[in-house]
Design an enzyme around this catalytic site. Structure first.
Site, PDB file in Angstrom:
ATOM      1  N   GLU A 286     -23.175  -1.819  16.275  1.00  0.00           N
ATOM      2  CA  GLU A 286     -21.753  -1.486  16.241  1.00  0.00           C
ATOM      3  C   GLU A 286     -20.879  -2.731  16.145  1.00  0.00           C
ATOM      4  OE1 GLU A 286     -20.982   2.685  18.334  1.00  0.00           O
ATOM      5  OE2 GLU A 286     -19.901   1.103  19.350  1.00  0.00           O
ATOM      6  N   HIS A 307     -49.407   0.638  16.275  1.00  0.00           N
ATOM      7  CA  HIS A 307     -50.229   1.698  15.684  1.00  0.00           C
ATOM      8  C   HIS A 307     -49.393   2.652  14.834  1.00  0.00           C
ATOM      9  CE1 HIS A 307     -53.869   0.652  18.097  1.00  0.00           C
ATOM     10  NE2 HIS A 307     -52.917   0.031  18.778  1.00  0.00           N
ATOM     11  N   LYS A 421     -16.784  11.775  12.543  1.00  0.00           N
ATOM     12  CA  LYS A 421     -15.941  12.615  13.403  1.00  0.00           C
ATOM     13  C   LYS A 421     -14.885  13.319  12.562  1.00  0.00           C
ATOM     14  CE  LYS A 421     -16.224   9.600  17.451  1.00  0.00           C
ATOM     15  NZ  LYS A 421     -15.462   8.675  18.270  1.00  0.00           N
TER      16      LYS A 421
HETATM   17  O1  PA5 Z   1     -19.056   1.234  22.086  1.00  0.00           O
HETATM   18  C1  PA5 Z   1     -18.235   2.130  21.926  1.00  0.00           C
HETATM   19  O2  PA5 Z   1     -17.031   1.928  21.994  1.00  0.00           O
HETATM   20  C2  PA5 Z   1     -18.698   3.543  21.658  1.00  0.00           C
HETATM   21  O3  PA5 Z   1     -20.067   3.643  21.585  1.00  0.00           O
HETATM   22  C3  PA5 Z   1     -18.213   4.467  22.754  1.00  0.00           C
HETATM   23  O4  PA5 Z   1     -18.704   4.002  23.964  1.00  0.00           O
HETATM   24  C4  PA5 Z   1     -18.669   5.893  22.502  1.00  0.00           C
HETATM   25  O5  PA5 Z   1     -18.238   6.326  21.246  1.00  0.00           O
HETATM   26  C5  PA5 Z   1     -18.122   6.818  23.570  1.00  0.00           C
HETATM   27  O6  PA5 Z   1     -16.736   6.758  23.594  1.00  0.00           O
HETATM   28  P1  PA5 Z   1     -15.916   7.287  24.843  1.00  0.00           P
HETATM   29  O7  PA5 Z   1     -16.300   6.457  26.019  1.00  0.00           O
HETATM   30  O8  PA5 Z   1     -14.487   7.127  24.457  1.00  0.00           O
HETATM   31  O9  PA5 Z   1     -16.305   8.735  25.040  1.00  0.00           O
END
Ligand code: PA5
Length: 433
Positions: A286, A307, A421
């Site tokens: 990310e 494996h 989303k």
């Molecule tokens: O690293 C991030 O920002 C994302 O992975 C969020 O943690 C994830 O999308 C969950 O978001 P939220 O905490 O707003 O539900």
């Protein structure tokens, strides 16, 4: 004292090549440190091991004690950065079969709200049955679909099991300090609430209440975890690549990437660390995968995956490098006994321990993969405990921030996550706001 060691011998990279990046690294270091304490920058994790909210920390410990006393099951609702860190630490530091362990003084812990499978939730509700339960719903935005659906279902489950008043005492919320639907609901229902700081993004939040409450409920010493992170904060404060092994890791992976090694496999020889790898994958994926750039972060547990993936790694497309986490001393060990008949032909390892064999498998694999054209970075930990893991978490967070900046991306946003989303909401007919 720090226990992490980084060995770049099997990358073929020399210090002088790393030093060519020194100017970039020092600039990235300054950029991070200059904004570390700003509310509107996502770099709050940098000084977190020093600056964490001590009052909230004590409140987390108190809540964890209550949950341990009154609950047989603790359900953690969250997705991505709002669950992976907690799961990584809990699974790394507890019994591999924690939830099955009899007579333990801590609740079973389950993670939900990280998928949309009805089977997953129904199966868990069936397993929970009549057991006493508390839940921790974790969402910074408070609107993420997966945890929001799971929370709606668990809230209803708890209110019909305990009644509204008792359910309220068993629901813990970790969210933004003032914004979002979950914060609004917590205020109305007076749930005990913990804060995800504004300047810490989800994937950097494991050492905030996001990770700490579930981790403490599992009986893990969060003081020691923070102490380990603090050790790393102090140790990796040196801005020159020459002396900073964390920055050396960040630079090495960028050099390898520029040599067309576009996939990094985080390898461990300890199945307990599978979710640590998942946490790491999110952190790097990310943070760096944007602007059509970035190393693809993959993970493997050896010898298991030798494996399955072993053939590809040894002999497939040569766009891979590996980062191996090796733990010097396992939490336990087992001696392999001599067998008089030796029908299985295993007496050549008689009187050796399983860890010894595991280490030889690692040495043999490193040699094979390196000679097959897969550079290896070796990260060694003395042992798998709270302090070492706290240190390793901070090591990877900092290396990620620096690495992303060397790559030329913003390591602290995640615009790409919105695309699915948007489509899903359109297909579901979500009203526009
Ligand atoms: O690293 C991030 O920002 C994302 O992975 C969020 O943690 C994830 O999308 C969950 O978001 P939220 O905490 O707003 O539900």
């Amino acid at each position: 004292m720090s226990n992490i060691k980084v060995n770049l011998e099997n990358t073929g990279l020399e210090k002088k090549e790393l030093m060519k990046y020194n100017e970039k690294v020092e600039k990235a270091h300054d950029e991070l440190h200059n904004v570390a304490d700003k509310e509107d920058e996502f770099v709050g994790w940098l000084h977190l091991p020093t600056n964490y909210n001590k009052d909230e920390f004590e409140r987390i410990k108190k809540a964890a004690e209550k949950i341990k006393k009154d609950s047989e099951v603790f359900v953690v609702i969250g997705i991505g950065g709002s669950y992976l860190g907690a799961r990584a630490v809990i699974e790394s530091l507890t019994n591999t079969f924690y939830n099955l362990l009899p007579n333990k003084k801590t609740p079973q812990i389950f993670f939900v709200g990280n998928n949309l499978s009805p089977n997953y939730l129904s199966d868990l509700l069936e397993c929970i049955g009549n057991k006493d339960i508390s839940i921790n719903v974790i969402s910074k935005s408070g609107t993420t679909t997966e945890p929001a659906i799971a929370f709606r279902i668990f809230r209803e489950f708890m209110e019909s099991k305990y009644g509204i008043d008792e359910a309220r005492k068993r629901i813990y919320v970790t969210t933004d300090k003032e914004r979002g639907a979950l914060k609004k609901l917590s205020n109305e229902e007076e749930y005990e609430t913990f804060v995800i700081p504004d300047n810490i993004g989800g994937r950097y939040s494991v050492l905030t209440a996001v990770g700490l409450l579930p981790i403490a409920v599992a009986g893990i010493n969060i003081d020691k975890l923070m102490y380990g992170a603090k050790t790393a904060e102090d140790k990796y404060n040196e801005k020159s690549v020459k002396y900073n092994e964390c920055y050396q890791y960040a630079v090495a992976r960028n050099i390898l990437y520029n040599q067309e090694k576009t996939t990094e496999i985080l390898v461990n020889y300890e199945p307990k660390m599978q979710y640590f790898t998942e946490w790491w994958k999110q952190l790097y994926g990310e943070s760096e995968g944007k602007d059509k750039k970035g190393i693809f972060p993959a993970g493997a547990t050896f010898t298991t995956d030798l494996h399955s993936l072993g053939q590809y790694i040894q002999d497939g497309r040569r766009n891979l490098f590996e980062t191996i986490i090796s733990i010097n001393h396992p939490q336990t060990d087992i001696k392999i006994k001599k067998d008089a008949d030796n029908i299985d032909g295993l007496n050549f390892v008689a009187n050796k321990t399983m860890d010894y064999v595991n280490k030889k498998a690692m040495e043999g694999t490193i040699e094979a993969h390196v000679s097959g054209g897969v550079p290896n970075i070796l990260i060694t930990l003395d042992k798998l405990d709270e302090e070492n893991l706290g240190e390793l978490i901070y090591f990877f967070e900092l290396a990620c921030g620096i690495s992303g900046k060397i790559l030329g991306v913003n390591p602290f946003n995640q615009p790409g996550v919105e695309a699915y989303k948007k489509n899903m909401f359109k297909l579901l007919g979500k009203p526009e706001v």
